[in-house]
Design a protein around this motif. Structure first.
Motif, short mmCIF file in Angstrom:
data_model
loop_
_atom_site.label_atom_id
_atom_site.label_comp_id
_atom_site.label_asym_id
_atom_site.label_seq_id
_atom_site.Cartn_x
_atom_site.Cartn_y
_atom_site.Cartn_z
N GLU A 165 39.66 -4.12 17.75
CA GLU A 165 39.97 -4.42 19.00
C GLU A 165 41.02 -5.43 18.82
OE1 GLU A 165 36.59 -5.19 21.46
OE2 GLU A 165 37.72 -6.23 22.80
N LYS A 285 28.15 -13.15 20.15
CA LYS A 285 28.98 -13.15 21.48
C LYS A 285 27.80 -12.67 22.40
CE LYS A 285 32.42 -11.02 24.03
NZ LYS A 285 33.73 -10.14 24.13
N ARG A 322 28.80 -18.13 20.00
CA ARG A 322 30.24 -18.39 20.64
C ARG A 322 30.13 -18.94 22.00
NH1 ARG A 322 33.79 -13.87 21.54
NH2 ARG A 322 35.58 -14.73 20.77
N LYS A 357 36.53 -21.45 21.52
CA LYS A 357 38.05 -21.09 21.44
C LYS A 357 38.97 -22.06 21.82
CE LYS A 357 37.75 -16.29 22.80
NZ LYS A 357 38.10 -14.90 23.77
N ASP A 362 41.55 -18.40 27.60
CA ASP A 362 41.10 -17.18 26.54
C ASP A 362 42.46 -16.99 25.62
OD1 ASP A 362 40.52 -15.06 25.09
OD2 ASP A 362 40.54 -13.60 26.65
N GLU A 390 47.26 -11.26 20.63
CA GLU A 390 46.82 -10.30 21.81
C GLU A 390 47.65 -10.82 23.09
OE1 GLU A 390 42.64 -11.07 22.96
OE2 GLU A 390 42.94 -9.94 24.85
O1 GCW Z 1 40.52 -12.15 24.81
C1 GCW Z 1 39.44 -11.52 25.01
C2 GCW Z 1 39.56 -10.21 24.49
C3 GCW Z 1 38.30 -9.26 24.41
C4 GCW Z 1 37.66 -10.10 23.02
C5 GCW Z 1 37.28 -11.45 23.88
C6 GCW Z 1 36.27 -12.29 23.07
C7 GCW Z 1 36.35 -9.36 21.42
O2 GCW Z 1 40.65 -9.58 25.46
O3 GCW Z 1 39.30 -8.05 23.59
O4 GCW Z 1 36.59 -9.18 22.65
O5 GCW Z 1 38.37 -12.16 24.22
O6 GCW Z 1 36.94 -13.14 22.46
O7 GCW Z 1 35.06 -12.08 22.91
#
Ligand code: GCW
Length: 692
Positions: A165, A285, A322, A357, A362, A390
């Motif tokens: 992913e 998660k 998380r 994060k 994100d 990403e």
């Molecule tokens: O940034 C997003 C991504 C998902 C990812 C999610 C996460 C693994 O688009 O693909 O999933 O975050 O961090 O859980």
């Protein structure tokens, strides 16, 4: 026949010297005669210690690297003689290692690497080799190194079927079908690369976790990988699915307070440790993006995390829980993690750490720091960075991420007054942390150069270096990486280092300047789709949720008059962000809905500055092409051409982003694009239908 033979020999020779990037920064190129003479004088013998697999690795690594760099095969000696490299186990050194030059009248000069265990000696060895690769002076060393975080972990978002992913460098490195019978030499290469930068943990599977990963069948496979990694100091962790008790164990529920469920996890932990005695723990998660979690049973994150923590505790395992949670109904996604987690502070079991994060949305090219840093003071917190790009152009684009990581690590939370930077809030300096850790979502895959773009290797590298020492500057790390990976020539290093230093800001400028966020195409997150509005989709996945463009202006109002996300920060940050006059301009549209004609610090309007930023981004991408074109002389053709072609794509994409965003926002601002160079090369109609 003869010709065929010659051809085969020729191809072999080419392959032998193929510059495909597979050697990463561990190239050990032959040094100039003068420098290697100097090194040969300082080290002529190695006095190895031999008590473990790791110490064997140390000797092997040093001998072969030294030979590659100087042409000399060193002698091994049990007795400490002059000009010797010596290793010492010293239990008094609590963490890290030291490297010292010692001058003794009798036995001459020696270099001593000392540490409490073999793994730290390995780190010390890589440090010395790094100095040599960089042609450093090793005649007078007095180095003491301690890691900033105890656990320095990569997170792989690798799936059971070999896909990754958000992976842009091929398929997963883990061949689940072949394991455990057949392993792959790349497992060792991977572990070695990580050890060389101090990474000591890896979560093998995606946080969107398939419950099968903790089935007996897969534990046996994982144990094989753990056996290979162990001697390089790398512990294996797994992501777990919260519904495993029902999905894998066949129980009627996965409710964390249910007795059977609790027993199931305890048994599972016991089984895991029977296969992998040094198993690191779980990454979870839960109740995020559709994944199951304790809230499905009316329970809290505390109930969920503590359930797993108690199961792992007897064996020393940890839970990385998380905080990446958000809800379709929420009016400001940036606020949710803080709202959900703050009331739980202090209630987590001591072997739980909350993985947060770097920013509240994100992994965007720029975000303010996550408000949980510094705020959750009674619970260990760890930063999660994304190494895979990403939201920074996949591995098609050159974006050196150390500046992003450093920006977050050195951002002041003001939690305990000025100077309470995120790094200090998470490394145990400001708050007692039973666990200290940091994670990076890996950008590796089975591409021959590991990371797709040769320069994306620098992001893996800099994550490891900063996890070890968060005080390092981006520039210092770029310098190390370039010297080891490409060349020690100043005429190469200086311009390329400048390009690296500017690259992340360039991406910010042509994708999301002034604090804009999440204008990405919904399905793949590669190109721009600021206009996207799918009626049935989650609103918080649509760009308009983030940019809020209208006839008045642009940006998300997070002030006290808006969502009040600013109140989640400590003063004075909360006020600095709240006031349009004091809000840093690079986060302006993150915190404010700004009128198109608002005058910014340089006297120009928001609209004018927005146009300028997009164009700056395009110009920077073009500049990178020019800088790179001049490097051909210094490096191999293969890597030169590979990067050159990627930079072309990058410029094309920068133009795509500029045109898409400016043409779309222009339908709201209703003002001309002010600068001659910014005449879009596309039309909005073209862009609107174009798909990646
Ligand atoms: O940034 C997003 C991504 C998902 C990812 C999610 C996460 C693994 O688009 O693909 O999933 O975050 O961090 O859980």
């Amino acid at each position: 026949m003869k010709n065929i033979l010659l051809f085969i020999l020729f191809s072999l020779a080419i392959n032998l010297f193929a510059e495909d990037g597979s050697r990463l920064w561990l190239r050990y190129e032959l040094l100039s005669e003068q420098i290697s003479e100097n090194y040969k004088q300082i080290i002529s013998t190695v006095c190895p210690i031999t008590y473990s697999e790791t110490t064997k690795i140390i000797t092997r690594e040093f001998l072969s690297a030294f030979e590659d760099m100087t042409g000399k095969r060193l002698n091994l000696s049990k007795k400490r003689t002059g000009n010797c490299l010596v290793f010492l186990i010293d239990k008094k050194i609590e963490k890290g290692y030291s490297i010292q030059t010692q001058k003794d009248n009798k036995s001459g000069i020696s270099i001593l690497i000392a540490a409490a265990d073999d793994i730290n000696l390995l780190y010390g060895t890589f440090h010395l080799l790094r100095l040599m690769q960089m042609q450093g002076n090793i005649s007078d060393l007095n180095i003491v190194e301690k890691p900033a975080y105890d656990r320095r972990i990569l997170n792989h978002w690798d799936n059971i079927d070999g896909t990754i992913e958000r992976g842009y460098a091929g398929r997963s490195l883990w061949n689940w079908e072949d394991l455990p019978e057949k392993s792959d030499p790349r497992y060792t290469e991977y572990a070695r690369a990580n050890a060389s930068i101090g990474i000591n943990g890896t979560v093998l599977n995606n946080v969107n976790a398939n419950p099968k990963f903790i089935s007996r069948e897969y534990l046996i496979k994982t144990a094989e990988i753990a056996n290979i990694f162990r001697k390089w100091g790398i512990r294996v962790y797994l992501s777990v699915n919260f519904s495993s008790p029902s999905e894998l164990g066949g129980l009627p529920t996965s409710d964390p307070l249910n007795k059977e469920v609790r027993r199931w996890w305890k048994e599972k932990a016991k089984e895991i440790y029977s296969f992998i005695p040094d198993f690191g723990g779980f990454l979870v998660k839960a109740n995020s993006e559709g994944l199951p979690g304790p809230q499905d049973f009316g329970r809290t994150h505390v109930d969920g995390a503590n359930l797993l923590a108690e199961a792992l505790e007897p064996y020393g395992g940890i839970v990385m829980w998380r905080a990446f949670v958000y809800d379709a109904k929420s009016t400001d996604r940036a606020k949710q993690a803080y709202d959900e987690f703050m009331p739980l502070d202090g209630r987590f079991h001591k072997n739980v750490i909350i993985q947060v994060k770097n920013g509240p949305i994100d992994f965007q090219p720029r975000e303010p720091l996550h408000p949980l840093f510094g705020a959750m003071q009674k619970t260990p917190l760890m930063i999660e960075f994304q190494i895979t790009q990403e939201y920074l152009g996949f591995s098609k684009q050159l974006a050196y991420l150390a500046p992003l990581y450093v920006e977050c690590l050195q951002s002041d939370t003001y939690a305990k007054g000025k100077g309470s930077v995120t790094a200090k809030c998470t490394d145990g300096t400001l708050f007692p942390q039973t666990i200290t850790a940091i994670a990076g979502v890996a950008n590796t895959g089975n591409d021959s150069n590991w990371t797709g773009h040769h320069f994306a290797q620098a992001n893996w590298y800099c994550f490891g270096r900063l996890a070890w020492n968060h005080e390092l500057t981006s520039e210092h790390i770029a310098d190390e990486w370039l010297r080891m990976t490409f060349s020690n020539e100043t005429a190469f290093i200086e311009p390329v280092k400048r390009m690296m230093a500017e690259s992340r800001e360039a991406v910010v400028n042509y994708m999301m300047p002034l604090g804009l966020a999440h204008l990405f195409a919904w399905e793949h997150h590669y190109g721009p789709e600021p206009w996207l509005n799918i009626p049935d989709a989650r609103p918080d996945w649509m760009p308009s949720y983030y940019h809020k463009a209208d006839a008045i202006g642009l940006g998300f109002d997070r002030t006290h008059a808006g969502s009040n996300a600013v109140s989640q920060y400590f003063p004075p940050l909360s006020t600095i962000y709240d006031q349009i006059e004091t809000c840093p301009e690079n986060l302006l549209l993150w915190f404010h809905h700004v009128p198109w004609n608002y005058r910014m610090q340089n006297g120009n309007t928001l609209w004018e500055n927005l146009c300028r930023k997009y164009q700056d981004g395009v110009e920077a991408a073009r500049e990178f092409q020019k800088i790179w074109d001049k490097t051909a002389f210094f490096i191999d053709k293969e890597r030169f051409e590979h990067v050159q072609s990627k930079l072309k794509v990058q410029t094309r994409d920068a133009i795509w982003w500029r045109d898409a965003c400016l043409l779309y926002f222009q339908t709201f601002s209703r003002q001309p694009i002010p600068y001659e160079q910014e005449r879009p090369v596309h039309t909005l109609e073209e862009l609107n239908v174009s798909k990646f």
